[in-house]
Design an enzyme around this catalytic site. Sequence first.
Site, PDB file in Angstrom:
ATOM      1  N   SER A  63      -5.992  17.351  -9.465  1.00  0.00           N
ATOM      2  CA  SER A  63      -5.718  18.692  -9.380  1.00  0.00           C
ATOM      3  C   SER A  63      -6.691  19.401  -8.481  1.00  0.00           C
ATOM      4  O   SER A  63      -6.244  20.543  -8.198  1.00  0.00           O
ATOM      5  CB  SER A  63      -5.377  19.479 -10.818  1.00  0.00           C
ATOM      6  OG  SER A  63      -6.557  19.683 -11.370  1.00  0.00           O
ATOM      7  N   LYS A  99     -10.923  23.826 -12.696  1.00  0.00           N
ATOM      8  CA  LYS A  99     -10.119  24.694 -11.727  1.00  0.00           C
ATOM      9  C   LYS A  99     -11.043  25.616 -10.723  1.00  0.00           C
ATOM     10  O   LYS A  99     -12.249  26.018 -11.268  1.00  0.00           O
ATOM     11  CB  LYS A  99      -8.887  25.614 -12.294  1.00  0.00           C
ATOM     12  CG  LYS A  99      -8.104  24.760 -13.456  1.00  0.00           C
ATOM     13  CD  LYS A  99      -7.421  23.894 -12.547  1.00  0.00           C
ATOM     14  CE  LYS A  99      -6.390  23.046 -13.564  1.00  0.00           C
ATOM     15  NZ  LYS A  99      -5.840  21.760 -12.747  1.00  0.00           N
TER      16      LYS A  99
END
Length: 194
Positions: A63, A99
């Site tokens: 991701s 993230k």
Amino acid sequence: MKKREKKEMPGVEDLQKELDRVRYKRRYHSVLKSTVYTLITVAAIAVLVATLWLPVLQIYGNSMTPTLTDGEIIFSVKTSKFEPGDIVSFYYNNKILVKRVIACSGDWVDIDEDGQVYINDQPLEEPYLTEKALGDCNIELPYQVPDGKIFVMGDHRSTSVDSRNSAVGCVAQEQIVGKILFRVWPLNRFGPIN
């Protein structure tokens, strides 16, 4: 009658050798104990530092590609100050996710169909991306980041599940493990992370 064997008294040289052997044995045990205590203390301090100030993490998944890839080992530092563009690690459902910070408390986030992100109606410059995508977004846009939280997104926008999805949502301060600073593995990518 049996003859008694006559035992010789040890000489001074023999006594000195035995005394040296006993002293060496005591010194050896003392050094061994000291070394073991030192190693235990150093290990305990290393665990405390790694847990409290510099957590070491391994990346699982894609991701955050191309910035971070599966299998890389990174250092993070405990902090409570974040800016857009910082990479953070945080707890989510007994896992640690990594993230990028996109917006902070009170900011308005909007994302168009092509994946262009706008913060407070200004386009966000994202030189770390290789592709833009709206991705898995089920929140109503534009979206205002709640107080005490940050809005995060993965760098691989088409596959990342992040604050665009209500399942993850915005990240609260108490969820944050730390800010990602440095890559230690693999060696060919050793260095600071942007």
